[in-house]
Write an enzyme that holds these catalytic residues in place. Structure first.
Site, mmCIF file in Angstrom:
data_model
loop_
_atom_site.group_PDB
_atom_site.id
_atom_site.type_symbol
_atom_site.label_atom_id
_atom_site.label_comp_id
_atom_site.label_asym_id
_atom_site.label_seq_id
_atom_site.Cartn_x
_atom_site.Cartn_y
_atom_site.Cartn_z
ATOM 1 N N ASP A 12 0.868 -1.173 0.000
ATOM 2 C CA ASP A 12 0.000 0.000 0.000
ATOM 3 C C ASP A 12 0.907 1.225 0.000
ATOM 4 O O ASP A 12 1.743 1.390 0.903
ATOM 5 C CB ASP A 12 -0.894 0.017 1.237
ATOM 6 C CG ASP A 12 -1.964 -1.065 1.179
ATOM 7 O OD1 ASP A 12 -2.306 -1.500 0.069
ATOM 8 O OD2 ASP A 12 -2.442 -1.476 2.250
ATOM 9 N N ASP A 131 -13.691 -3.857 -1.724
ATOM 10 C CA ASP A 131 -13.541 -3.637 -0.284
ATOM 11 C C ASP A 131 -14.911 -3.800 0.356
ATOM 12 O O ASP A 131 -15.864 -3.093 0.010
ATOM 13 C CB ASP A 131 -13.000 -2.228 -0.003
ATOM 14 C CG ASP A 131 -11.596 -2.030 -0.565
ATOM 15 O OD1 ASP A 131 -10.876 -3.027 -0.724
ATOM 16 O OD2 ASP A 131 -11.230 -0.871 -0.851
#
Length: 272
Positions: A12, A131
């Site tokens: 990330d 998500d």
């Protein structure tokens, strides 16, 4: 014979650095992405995933120069996501060295983008990230006497976008089925409830989706021990397990994880 299961470290990226948080918040620095990429390739990672986690929020493109830099040191497949909202940018990222592109918010906003990318790049290059988070159905009556089955009925897995900040009206399982229909080659399924907790993957949801769909499912969120990965591959049809902090901070080296998985009878790729 089933395909070998994949282990995928996720990088990330925020402001050019690798970061990691818990439940999508509380980010802390986890190192230089180029160095981490080199380490993971050498350790036997099957793929890497690079997600520019604030690109959509900050309304900017993915860091293409960093993609080039990372791709230059890799000899394993590499997925890039973050702020990709059209075919032109996706092609630029593939040209920079990525093997696949990942989209999330842009796919929810304009689902036909999935089909456009698949037509231009091939389905094998298109990953849609989902998500998801459990949400109570506000339309259901609250009652102290309701049964467990009724409670389960009231809980829905909803899709979130914008780095987990914005809830949508999409229900996770039906959205995943639509993603497959539109031509994506793979789904990266992240449980926000499990993200960064190291308490195990969302096995029930992952199993349900992986059995309903024919495209590969990458499970993300909650991987903390080798047992969690064993459970993932033994109890679901997921094709890959993705994790971040346990790899970034040296808690579970990839060679050790693969050894333990092999000892448990999980079919994996190993270093030659």
């Amino acid at each position: 014979m089933s395909l070998k299961k994949r282990i995928i470290p996720c990088l990330d990226i925020k402001d050019g650095r690798t970061v990691k948080g818990i439940n999508f918040v509380g980010l802390r620095d986890a190192g230089d992405p180029v160095e981490l990429a080199k380490q993971y390739a050498a350790q036997g990672a099957d793929e890497l995933c690079f997600l520019d986690i604030t690109a959509t929020i900050e309304k900017r493109d993915t860091l293409v120069p960093l993609v080039r830099e990372i791709a230059a040191v890799l000899n394993i497949p590499f997925t890039v996501g973050g702020g990709i909202n059209d075919v032109a940018l996706a092609k630029e990222i593939i040209k920079a060295g990525a093997d696949k592109i990942a989209i999330n918010s842009a796919a929810v906003k304009r689902p036909e983008l999935i089909s456009e990318l698949a037509a231009e790049l091939g389905s094998q290059c298109v990953v849609v990230a989902v998500d998801t988070k459990k949400k109570q159905n506000q339309n259901e009556k609250q009652n102290q006497d309701i049964t467990f089955d009724e409670i389960s009925h009231q809980v829905r897995n909803k899709v979130f976008v914008a780095g987990g900040r914005v809830e949508t009206e999409l229900e996770t399982i039906s959205w995943c089925q639509e993603i497959e229909r539109l031509g994506a080659g793979e789904i990266l399924l992240t449980s926000m409830d499990h993200d960064g907790t190291k308490n195990g993957f969302a096995l029930e949801l992952t199993d349900t989706i992986s059995r309903k769909l024919s495209i590969p499912i990458i499970a993300s969120g909650g991987g903390g021990t080798s047992a969690h990965f064993t459970d993932l591959f033994k109890d679901t049809e997921a094709s890959a397990g993705l994790a971040a902090s346990i790899f970034h901070f040296g808690e579970l080296p990839i060679p050790e994880l693969k050894k333990q998985l092999a000892d448990k009878g999980v079919s994996i790729r190993t270093l030659i």
